[in-house]
Design a protein around this motif. Structure first.
Motif, mmCIF file in Angstrom:
data_model
loop_
_atom_site.group_PDB
_atom_site.id
_atom_site.type_symbol
_atom_site.label_atom_id
_atom_site.label_comp_id
_atom_site.label_asym_id
_atom_site.label_seq_id
_atom_site.Cartn_x
_atom_site.Cartn_y
_atom_site.Cartn_z
ATOM 1 N N ASP A 138 60.714 13.882 77.535
ATOM 2 C CA ASP A 138 61.732 13.896 76.482
ATOM 3 C C ASP A 138 61.778 15.277 75.822
ATOM 4 O O ASP A 138 60.824 15.673 75.157
ATOM 5 N N PRO A 139 62.885 16.010 75.952
ATOM 6 C CA PRO A 139 62.955 17.357 75.367
ATOM 7 C C PRO A 139 62.910 17.376 73.842
ATOM 8 O O PRO A 139 62.697 18.440 73.253
ATOM 9 N N ASN A 140 63.109 16.235 73.196
ATOM 10 C CA ASN A 140 63.038 16.182 71.737
ATOM 11 C C ASN A 140 61.633 15.894 71.227
ATOM 12 O O ASN A 140 61.441 15.709 70.029
ATOM 13 N N GLN A 141 60.664 15.848 72.135
ATOM 14 C CA GLN A 141 59.270 15.596 71.760
ATOM 15 C C GLN A 141 58.420 16.825 72.068
ATOM 16 O O GLN A 141 58.628 17.496 73.079
ATOM 17 N N TYR A 142 57.471 17.100 71.203
ATOM 18 C CA TYR A 142 56.491 18.150 71.457
ATOM 19 C C TYR A 142 55.138 17.592 71.034
ATOM 20 O O TYR A 142 54.886 17.407 69.844
ATOM 21 N N LEU A 143 54.300 17.284 72.002
ATOM 22 C CA LEU A 143 52.943 16.839 71.728
ATOM 23 C C LEU A 143 52.071 18.092 71.744
ATOM 24 O O LEU A 143 51.847 18.687 72.797
ATOM 25 N N ALA A 144 51.650 18.498 70.559
ATOM 26 C CA ALA A 144 50.914 19.753 70.410
ATOM 27 C C ALA A 144 49.415 19.509 70.408
ATOM 28 O O ALA A 144 48.933 18.495 69.910
ATOM 29 N N VAL A 145 48.716 20.482 70.957
ATOM 30 C CA VAL A 145 47.261 20.480 70.988
ATOM 31 C C VAL A 145 46.779 21.776 70.346
ATOM 32 O O VAL A 145 47.311 22.847 70.641
ATOM 33 N N ALA A 146 45.812 21.665 69.463
ATOM 34 C CA ALA A 146 45.125 22.833 68.929
ATOM 35 C C ALA A 146 43.840 22.982 69.719
ATOM 36 O O ALA A 146 43.060 22.033 69.841
ATOM 37 N N GLU A 147 43.653 24.166 70.260
ATOM 38 C CA GLU A 147 42.490 24.428 71.116
ATOM 39 C C GLU A 147 41.730 25.627 70.552
ATOM 40 O O GLU A 147 42.318 26.634 70.179
ATOM 41 N N VAL A 170 39.711 21.032 72.817
ATOM 42 C CA VAL A 170 40.777 20.426 72.022
ATOM 43 C C VAL A 170 40.181 19.993 70.685
ATOM 44 O O VAL A 170 39.236 19.207 70.647
ATOM 45 N N VAL A 171 40.753 20.522 69.583
ATOM 46 C CA VAL A 171 40.203 20.237 68.257
ATOM 47 C C VAL A 171 41.243 19.664 67.292
ATOM 48 O O VAL A 171 40.924 19.346 66.142
ATOM 49 N N GLY A 172 42.485 19.531 67.735
ATOM 50 C CA GLY A 172 43.512 18.974 66.869
ATOM 51 C C GLY A 172 44.757 18.634 67.653
ATOM 52 O O GLY A 172 44.939 19.088 68.788
ATOM 53 N N THR A 173 45.612 17.820 67.041
ATOM 54 C CA THR A 173 46.845 17.426 67.701
ATOM 55 C C THR A 173 47.862 16.953 66.670
ATOM 56 O O THR A 173 47.502 16.581 65.549
ATOM 57 N N LEU A 174 49.099 16.991 67.060
ATOM 58 C CA LEU A 174 50.183 16.330 66.337
ATOM 59 C C LEU A 174 51.355 16.189 67.286
ATOM 60 O O LEU A 174 51.420 16.870 68.311
ATOM 61 N N GLN A 175 52.252 15.291 66.947
ATOM 62 C CA GLN A 175 53.477 15.113 67.713
ATOM 63 C C GLN A 175 54.647 15.475 66.813
ATOM 64 O O GLN A 175 54.715 15.033 65.662
ATOM 65 N N LEU A 176 55.550 16.300 67.330
ATOM 66 C CA LEU A 176 56.730 16.727 66.604
ATOM 67 C C LEU A 176 57.955 16.195 67.335
ATOM 68 O O LEU A 176 58.142 16.477 68.521
ATOM 69 N N THR A 177 58.766 15.424 66.632
ATOM 70 C CA THR A 177 59.971 14.834 67.200
ATOM 71 C C THR A 177 61.183 15.454 66.522
ATOM 72 O O THR A 177 61.242 15.522 65.291
ATOM 73 N N THR A 178 62.145 15.902 67.318
ATOM 74 C CA THR A 178 63.390 16.453 66.793
ATOM 75 C C THR A 178 64.458 15.374 66.867
ATOM 76 O O THR A 178 64.656 14.762 67.918
ATOM 77 N N ILE A 179 65.144 15.163 65.733
ATOM 78 C CA ILE A 179 66.158 14.111 65.646
ATOM 79 C C ILE A 179 67.471 14.718 65.154
ATOM 80 O O ILE A 179 67.565 15.126 63.988
ATOM 81 N N PRO A 180 68.473 14.792 66.034
ATOM 82 C CA PRO A 180 69.793 15.194 65.541
ATOM 83 C C PRO A 180 70.369 14.040 64.732
ATOM 84 O O PRO A 180 70.081 12.875 65.018
ATOM 85 N N GLY A 181 71.128 14.347 63.707
ATOM 86 C CA GLY A 181 71.657 13.265 62.880
ATOM 87 C C GLY A 181 72.978 13.603 62.234
ATOM 88 O O GLY A 181 73.394 14.766 62.199
ATOM 89 N N LEU A 182 73.632 12.592 61.719
ATOM 90 C CA LEU A 182 74.889 12.771 60.995
ATOM 91 C C LEU A 182 74.664 12.979 59.503
ATOM 92 O O LEU A 182 75.418 13.709 58.858
#
Length: 154
Positions: A49-58, A63-75
């Motif tokens: 999914d191009p609107n998802q970015y599962l990030a890893v901090a290394e 691997v010492v950290g993570t987060l998921q960033l979701t992009t949402i287009p909206g009206l």
């Protein structure tokens, strides 16, 4: 903390990511580290999914950290693009050393790069330390969130 790398997660990161998700009382009750197939399937959906970015901090190859960033287009808000930060986790060995701040600052910068005009996140009502952390970083607890658990498809 100059040796930190934030990069997209790869499948080989999954054991470390799942371990971080399960490493607190809330996660211990809802994660299933003994069912890696569940996480592999989820990772494949996220990666596709191009609107998802599962990030890893290394740091130092670990691997010492993570987060998921979701992009949402909206009206709403005149068509504002927003991002949602989800599943922020920091390895126990790194807590209290500024890594969480670096991860959130990276996510905000990445949100800007993606054209977002709003960054939002939710945090479990019981995570009062996390709430203080997000407020310190400029987030405002402006909304009340609701969730509805749906039965497992398993």
């Amino acid at each position: 903390m100059g040796d930190l790398i934030i990069r997209p997660a790869v499948a080989e990161d999954l054991p470390a990511l799942v371990a971080m998700l399960a490493d607190d009382p809330l996660g211990a009750a809802r994660e299933s580290p003994d069912r890696p197939e569940l996480y592999r399937a989820a990772f494949e959906r996220i990666a596709a999914d191009p609107n998802q970015y599962l990030a890893v901090a290394e740091r130092g190859g670990r691997v010492v950290g993570t987060l998921q960033l979701t992009t949402i287009p909206g009206l709403s808000r005149r068509g504002t693009v927003r991002t949602v930060i989800e599943a922020v986790r920091v390895d126990a060995s790194e807590r209290g050393r500024g890594l969480g701040t670096e991860l959130i600052e990276w996510a905000v910068a990445e949100s800007r790069r993606r054209g977002a005009g709003l960054v939002q996140l939710t945090s479990d009502a019981g995570r009062t330390d996390a709430h203080r952390f997000y407020r310190r970083l400029g987030f405002v607890d402006s909304h009340v969130g609701f969730k509805l658990a749906l039965p497992d498809a398993d």
